[in-house]
Design an enzyme around this catalytic site. Structure first.
Site, PDB file in Angstrom:
ATOM      1  N   ASP A  87       0.868  -1.175   0.000  1.00  0.00           N
ATOM      2  CA  ASP A  87       0.000   0.000   0.000  1.00  0.00           C
ATOM      3  C   ASP A  87       0.903   1.223   0.000  1.00  0.00           C
ATOM      4  OD1 ASP A  87      -2.193   1.742   0.261  1.00  0.00           O
ATOM      5  OD2 ASP A  87      -2.131   1.648   2.442  1.00  0.00           O
ATOM      6  N   SER A  88       0.333   2.349  -0.368  1.00  0.00           N
ATOM      7  CA  SER A  88       1.086   3.597  -0.307  1.00  0.00           C
ATOM      8  C   SER A  88       1.436   3.970   1.134  1.00  0.00           C
ATOM      9  CB  SER A  88       0.271   4.724  -0.929  1.00  0.00           C
ATOM     10  OG  SER A  88      -0.973   4.834  -0.282  1.00  0.00           O
ATOM     11  N   CYS A 120      -4.114  -1.078  -2.188  1.00  0.00           N
ATOM     12  CA  CYS A 120      -4.129   0.377  -2.329  1.00  0.00           C
ATOM     13  C   CYS A 120      -5.044   0.667  -3.513  1.00  0.00           C
ATOM     14  CB  CYS A 120      -2.710   0.873  -2.613  1.00  0.00           C
ATOM     15  SG  CYS A 120      -2.590   2.608  -3.081  1.00  0.00           S
ATOM     16  N   GLU A 140      -7.681   8.531  11.218  1.00  0.00           N
ATOM     17  CA  GLU A 140      -6.324   8.674  11.757  1.00  0.00           C
ATOM     18  C   GLU A 140      -6.329   9.463  13.062  1.00  0.00           C
ATOM     19  OE1 GLU A 140      -3.454   9.680   8.739  1.00  0.00           O
ATOM     20  OE2 GLU A 140      -3.757   7.711   7.825  1.00  0.00           O
ATOM     21  N   CYS A 175     -12.166   2.212   0.405  1.00  0.00           N
ATOM     22  CA  CYS A 175     -10.934   2.812   0.917  1.00  0.00           C
ATOM     23  C   CYS A 175     -10.481   1.962   2.083  1.00  0.00           C
ATOM     24  CB  CYS A 175     -11.175   4.248   1.366  1.00  0.00           C
ATOM     25  SG  CYS A 175      -9.779   4.972   2.272  1.00  0.00           S
ATOM     26  N   HIS A 187      -8.996   2.606   4.761  1.00  0.00           N
ATOM     27  CA  HIS A 187      -9.210   3.107   6.127  1.00  0.00           C
ATOM     28  C   HIS A 187     -10.645   2.888   6.621  1.00  0.00           C
ATOM     29  CE1 HIS A 187      -5.359   5.173   5.843  1.00  0.00           C
ATOM     30  NE2 HIS A 187      -5.514   5.722   7.025  1.00  0.00           N
TER      31      HIS A 187
END
Lengths: 276, 276
Positions: free
Chosen positions: B17-18, B80, B159, B191, B193
């Protein structure tokens, strides 16, 4: 081999940031110093610098410095809190022209403006954890009580355009409550995106708290610096504002217009990566 | 010069992933396939990929692929959305081992699960503007009505740890209102997240909307892929999970633990930049 000549006063001011946030600093500079030409470099290919290692940030800052020097600038503004906190001495050593970061001007303005010396500082996680504003404020006012608060949601809220919004107000109230409870009388907006939140933040903190906008403080410091170094442009000649980015970010135009307050002309995509 | 040998079934799965978001995909893989070893690469020095040019993203994805191949993986999961949308064919051409992205599994699961074929897709601005999920869903269900919505605040909210929060609920209501008004019966969390927002999003959309978690769909697809390629680990041997990042991000530990759901052991910082 010749020694480099003293820069011409008609040469432009170089401004760089990891991305587009520094456009608020550029805007403040252009408003205060309309006779000066400007060259802006946004390192959008490598934004954000905040989470990166200090050594990496120093390399990026040197590469940006070299690019601006190649563009013939007479002074450099590091319009990026992260690069200022991590790499200002390296940029100064490299540049050979006057260099100004965004931390010292905002920190000094806060130390001067505060009535009681109770100063709040808000910024990204990287800026707050660097404690750079804390150090500057204490250097000017050793007895100051400095309360720092990272506000990582503010940048994406600004970029979403929610600068007057219930979600943003609630978020600001949450972030600022601990500072207001501690009785701050001054609040430093220590992130280049935050000037766009000033009206909302002013309502959240109320009339008794002075807001210090780092972008405006930096423009004022730059004016003094140019005067003291006899570098102000009195030639009547000026180059148009030029803009460079290292990668054409999605939504560049919309965001840039929002941050700069006007259209971005003369835009080029360039590479500054010395390892590329 | 020898031909490369067929990968051993005891070899690990490579996941990249990035940044750290792909850890939710890794987590889903480890929960579904506990016998498999894993190698995770988070390109934290260059996160996020979303705003970068397609050509840049392709170079990064190839560099990540080479790193995982050097680590001896038997299959690669591109965890990703940006890299999947922009670079999956290039990774497949390079790899010589089976490759799975995150878009096809989530899109297909949505096309299958939807009662009425009214499917919402939420993701970052980059994922939504790629229209990659739209294409996959239509390939499986040509008559589907696909409604896409970028939700750029969700990643920073996750986050920040505000996964159960009034601010996040208001933000989700704002983003999802247009989709709910259009009568979606299925919503794809496109996504990496977003799995952490699933409980909150489930309350916002209500019981009549099925949530499709791309991370879980990808783990299920990987299981089928390993079976069909006779690559499932039946050796009883497995390597411990290994984690690599390209820059030690601030707050790495806290964020990684939150996304992975457990401590991150065996972490190393590596360089994958072929130009470095």
């Amino acid at each position: 081999m010749t020694q480099s000549a003293a820069p011409q006063t008609s040469a432009p001011i170089g401004v760089f940031d990891s991305g587009l946030g520094g456009l608020t600093v550029l805007r403040a500079i252009r408003e205060r110093l309309p006779a000066e030409g400007t060259v802006y470099l946004g390192d959008t290919a490598r934004v954000p610098y905040g989470p990166k290692a200090a050594e990496t940030i120093r390399r990026y800052a040197i590469e940006a410095t070299d690019f601006l020097l190649d563009s013939g600038v007479k002074a450099i503004v590091v319009a990026c809190n992260t690069a200022t906190a991590r790499a200002l001495p390296e940029v100064e050593a490299r540049a050979g022209v006057p260099v100004l970061g965004v931390v010292e001007p905002g920190g000094r303005a806060a130390a001067t403006a505060s009535r009681e010396g109770r100063i709040g500082v808000i910024g990204t996680r990287g800026t707050i954890s660097s404690r750079a504003y804390n150090a500057v404020i204490h250097s000017h006012r050793p007895d100051a009580v400095v309360l720092e608060q990272a506000c990582p949601l503010f940048v994406p809220l600004v970029e979403e355009g929610w600068t007057e919004d219930e979600v943003t107000r609630l978020t600001a109230e949450r972030y600022l409550a601990p500072l207001l409870e501690q009785g701050i009388d001054t609040l430093v907006l220590a992130c280049t995106h935050y000037p766009l939140l000033k009206p909302l933040l002013a309502r959240v903190v109320g009339d008794d708290v002075a807001l210090i906008d780092s972008a405006e403080s930096t423009a004022a410091s730059l004016e003094r610096l140019l005067l003291s170094e006899s570098l102000s442009n009195t030639s009547g000649l000026s180059t148009p504002a030029r803009y460079y980015v290292t990668d054409e970010a999605a939504r560049f135009d919309l965001l840039a217009r929002r941050l700069l307050g006007e259209e971005v002309d003369h835009l080029e995509v360039v590479s500054v990566d010395s390892t590329g």
